[in-house]
Scaffold this motif. Structure first.
Motif, PDB file in Angstrom:
ATOM      1  N   GLU A  97      93.139  67.946  12.465  1.00 42.07           N
ATOM      2  CA  GLU A  97      93.667  66.768  13.138  1.00 42.07           C
ATOM      3  C   GLU A  97      92.490  65.828  13.414  1.00 42.07           C
ATOM      4  OE1 GLU A  97      96.834  66.259  13.812  1.00 42.07           O
ATOM      5  OE2 GLU A  97      97.677  68.257  13.428  1.00 42.07           O
ATOM      6  N   GLY A  98      92.790  64.560  13.637  1.00 43.30           N
ATOM      7  CA  GLY A  98      91.741  63.599  13.927  1.00 43.30           C
ATOM      8  C   GLY A  98      90.879  64.016  15.104  1.00 43.30           C
ATOM      9  N   GLU A  99      91.508  64.647  16.103  1.00 44.44           N
ATOM     10  CA  GLU A  99      90.774  65.080  17.299  1.00 44.44           C
ATOM     11  C   GLU A  99      89.717  66.137  16.975  1.00 44.44           C
ATOM     12  OE1 GLU A  99      94.007  64.859  16.993  1.00 44.44           O
ATOM     13  OE2 GLU A  99      94.647  63.366  18.478  1.00 44.44           O
ATOM     14  N   ASP A 100      89.995  66.981  15.977  1.00 41.74           N
ATOM     15  CA  ASP A 100      89.014  68.005  15.593  1.00 41.74           C
ATOM     16  C   ASP A 100      87.729  67.358  15.096  1.00 41.74           C
ATOM     17  OD1 ASP A 100      90.794  70.224  16.039  1.00 41.74           O
ATOM     18  OD2 ASP A 100      91.805  69.702  14.170  1.00 41.74           O
ATOM     19  N   ILE A 101      87.876  66.315  14.322  1.00 42.40           N
ATOM     20  CA  ILE A 101      86.696  65.624  13.779  1.00 42.40           C
ATOM     21  C   ILE A 101      86.011  64.823  14.880  1.00 42.40           C
ATOM     22  CG2 ILE A 101      85.862  64.181  11.909  1.00 42.40           C
ATOM     23  CD1 ILE A 101      87.527  66.726  11.098  1.00 42.40           C
ATOM     24  N   ALA A 102      86.806  64.180  15.721  1.00 42.72           N
ATOM     25  CA  ALA A 102      86.245  63.367  16.803  1.00 42.72           C
ATOM     26  C   ALA A 102      85.373  64.198  17.730  1.00 42.72           C
ATOM     27  CB  ALA A 102      87.374  62.700  17.591  1.00 42.72           C
ATOM     28  N   ARG A 103      85.808  65.412  18.046  1.00 45.06           N
ATOM     29  CA  ARG A 103      85.017  66.260  18.950  1.00 45.06           C
ATOM     30  C   ARG A 103      83.646  66.576  18.369  1.00 45.06           C
ATOM     31  NH1 ARG A 103      90.026  69.262  19.154  1.00 45.06           N
ATOM     32  NH2 ARG A 103      91.263  68.602  20.947  1.00 45.06           N
ATOM     33  N   MET A 104      83.603  66.809  17.064  1.00 42.62           N
ATOM     34  CA  MET A 104      82.307  67.097  16.447  1.00 42.62           C
ATOM     35  C   MET A 104      81.437  65.846  16.393  1.00 42.62           C
ATOM     36  SD  MET A 104      80.184  69.242  15.340  1.00 42.62           S
ATOM     37  CE  MET A 104      81.216  70.717  15.193  1.00 42.62           C
ATOM     38  N   ILE A 105      82.034  64.696  16.123  1.00 41.42           N
ATOM     39  CA  ILE A 105      81.280  63.441  16.120  1.00 41.42           C
ATOM     40  C   ILE A 105      80.645  63.214  17.485  1.00 41.42           C
ATOM     41  CG2 ILE A 105      81.514  60.925  16.032  1.00 41.42           C
ATOM     42  CD1 ILE A 105      83.697  61.366  13.873  1.00 41.42           C
ATOM     43  N   VAL A 106      81.434  63.380  18.533  1.00 44.66           N
ATOM     44  CA  VAL A 106      80.927  63.178  19.894  1.00 44.66           C
ATOM     45  C   VAL A 106      79.836  64.188  20.223  1.00 44.66           C
ATOM     46  CG1 VAL A 106      81.576  63.411  22.333  1.00 44.66           C
ATOM     47  CG2 VAL A 106      82.973  62.021  20.791  1.00 44.66           C
ATOM     48  N   HIS A 107      80.025  65.428  19.808  1.00 42.09           N
ATOM     49  CA  HIS A 107      79.011  66.462  20.057  1.00 42.09           C
ATOM     50  C   HIS A 107      77.685  66.086  19.404  1.00 42.09           C
ATOM     51  CE1 HIS A 107      77.332  70.442  20.776  1.00 42.09           C
ATOM     52  NE2 HIS A 107      77.018  70.509  19.495  1.00 42.09           N
ATOM     53  N   LEU A 108      77.739  65.658  18.150  1.00 46.00           N
ATOM     54  CA  LEU A 108      76.513  65.283  17.451  1.00 46.00           C
ATOM     55  C   LEU A 108      75.869  64.043  18.064  1.00 46.00           C
ATOM     56  CD1 LEU A 108      77.552  65.860  13.732  1.00 46.00           C
ATOM     57  CD2 LEU A 108      75.859  67.171  15.034  1.00 46.00           C
ATOM     58  N   ALA A 109      76.679  63.146  18.595  1.00 43.13           N
ATOM     59  CA  ALA A 109      76.153  61.910  19.184  1.00 43.13           C
ATOM     60  C   ALA A 109      75.584  62.126  20.576  1.00 43.13           C
ATOM     61  CB  ALA A 109      77.263  60.850  19.233  1.00 43.13           C
ATOM     62  N   SER A 110      75.899  63.263  21.188  1.00 49.56           N
ATOM     63  CA  SER A 110      75.508  63.517  22.576  1.00 49.56           C
ATOM     64  C   SER A 110      74.147  64.195  22.675  1.00 49.56           C
ATOM     65  CB  SER A 110      76.552  64.406  23.256  1.00 49.56           C
ATOM     66  OG  SER A 110      76.418  65.753  22.825  1.00 49.56           O
ATOM     67  N   ASP A 111      73.659  64.292  23.911  1.00 50.96           N
ATOM     68  CA  ASP A 111      72.381  64.980  24.151  1.00 50.96           C
ATOM     69  C   ASP A 111      72.468  66.473  23.904  1.00 50.96           C
ATOM     70  OD1 ASP A 111      71.147  62.609  24.781  1.00 50.96           O
ATOM     71  OD2 ASP A 111      71.449  62.812  26.949  1.00 50.96           O
ATOM     72  N   HIS A 112      73.678  67.011  23.751  1.00 53.62           N
ATOM     73  CA  HIS A 112      73.834  68.420  23.381  1.00 53.62           C
ATOM     74  C   HIS A 112      73.188  68.687  22.023  1.00 53.62           C
ATOM     75  CE1 HIS A 112      77.159  69.929  26.233  1.00 53.62           C
ATOM     76  NE2 HIS A 112      76.675  68.810  26.724  1.00 53.62           N
ATOM     77  N   SER A 113      73.059  67.640  21.224  1.00 57.07           N
ATOM     78  CA  SER A 113      72.499  67.775  19.872  1.00 57.07           C
ATOM     79  C   SER A 113      71.167  67.047  19.754  1.00 57.07           C
ATOM     80  CB  SER A 113      73.492  67.219  18.854  1.00 57.07           C
ATOM     81  OG  SER A 113      74.726  67.889  18.921  1.00 57.07           O
ATOM     82  N   ARG A 114      70.390  67.037  20.801  1.00 56.85           N
ATOM     83  CA  ARG A 114      69.198  66.190  20.872  1.00 56.85           C
ATOM     84  C   ARG A 114      68.158  66.501  19.806  1.00 56.85           C
ATOM     85  NH1 ARG A 114      64.647  67.977  23.631  1.00 56.85           N
ATOM     86  NH2 ARG A 114      64.713  70.166  24.288  1.00 56.85           N
ATOM     87  N   LEU A 115      68.167  67.714  19.252  1.00 52.73           N
ATOM     88  CA  LEU A 115      67.215  68.060  18.201  1.00 52.73           C
ATOM     89  C   LEU A 115      67.902  68.326  16.860  1.00 52.73           C
ATOM     90  CD1 LEU A 115      64.669  70.315  20.120  1.00 52.73           C
ATOM     91  CD2 LEU A 115      64.447  67.908  19.477  1.00 52.73           C
TER      92      LEU A 115
END
Length: 268
Positions: free
Chosen positions: A223-241
């Motif tokens: 679903e679109g939400e599945d992809i959106a969650r990963m996009i947000v995760h990568l864009a966030s400080d959770h993925s800082r490195l």
């Protein structure tokens, strides 16, 4: 640590439907200031209104064709003029085509590459100075078509393979400047792109989704939400490195591509 985009400016292209709409809504719910780009003004403004209702922040809707230099330049200028900065660029806008080498016309190739590759290249190029200033990041929306080979996926698969390599190259170039660049690679995802590409009725499209789900190891399409969650995760400080990475969200489809999924449809 909760994800919070308060006071962050996020530009989402292809925001009027599908993955782009889901991504815009999730960023809005997390407090982002949004610049939303699309070609369908009515749908784009509807998405902007839905985002506004979530946190009371008014997105900037920009009607533009990112396959043109004028559309790209308009998008970059209006975003920076309005917000004064940019923290996250989500390159989601794209088109597809269902064809193969023996049937393809060059006009189809040019149109797909014009939007899916050239538009991304150009928009990212223009916005890099702002992203360097904010130590921001880019998330490109690719596809498993970049790596899963199926008859009928030309030239879309080629364009997404180019986007994956663009992601790696630019990530290496911009890492010393503190800018991260990643991509999300969706599997079969519920959206209107297949219906537009094939002319399927709603009933035919649901049959196609059922066939795709059955061919997916986890038994479900995205679903679109599945992809959106990963996009947000990568864009966030959770993925800082995390940078230069292509993350598949596909239910395992990359390991077991549906047998003749596209070639069957080509024959129909």
């Amino acid at each position: 640590m909760n994800i919070d985009f308060t006071d962050k400016v996020v530009l989402v292209t292809g925001a009027s439907a599908g993955i782009g709409e889901s991504t815009a809504l999730l960023f809005a719910a997390l407090g982002a200031k949004l610049s939303l780009v699309g070609r369908n003004e009515g749908k784009l403004r509807a998405v902007a209104a839905a985002c506004h209702k979530l946190r009371g922040l008014q997105p900037l809707p920009i009607v533009a064709d990112l396959g043109t230099d004028e559309g790209v330049e308009k998008t970059a200028k209006e975003t920076l003029d309005h917000f004064g900065k940019l923290d996250v660029l989500v390159n989601n806008a794209g088109i597809s085509a269902r064809t193969c080498l023996q049937l393809a016309e060059m006009a189809t190739f040019d149109e797909v590459f014009r939007i899916d590759v050239r538009g991304v290249y150009n928009l990212t190029r223009l916005l890099v100075p702002a992203l360097v200033q904010s130590k921001g990041n880019v998330v490109n929306v690719s596809s498993i078509a970049a790596t899963v080979v199926a008859v009928g996926s030309l030239p879309y698969g080629m364009a997404k393979a180019a986007l994956d390599h663009f992601t790696r190259l630019v990530a290496l170039e911009l890492a010393p400047k503190g800018v991260r660049v990643n991509a999300v690679s969706p599997g079969v995802t519920v959206s209107n792109i297949v219906k537009r590409m094939t002319g399927y009725t709603e009933e035919q499209y649901q049959e196609w989704l059922s066939f795709a789900a059955a061919a997916t190891p986890m038994g479900k399409v995205c679903e679109g939400e599945d992809i959106a969650r990963m996009i947000v995760h990568l864009a966030s400080d959770h993925s800082r490195l995390v940078t230069g990475t292509i993350v598949e969200v596909d239910g395992g489809l990359r390991f077991a591509p549906p047998a003749n999924l596209l070639s069957q449809q080509m024959k129909s």
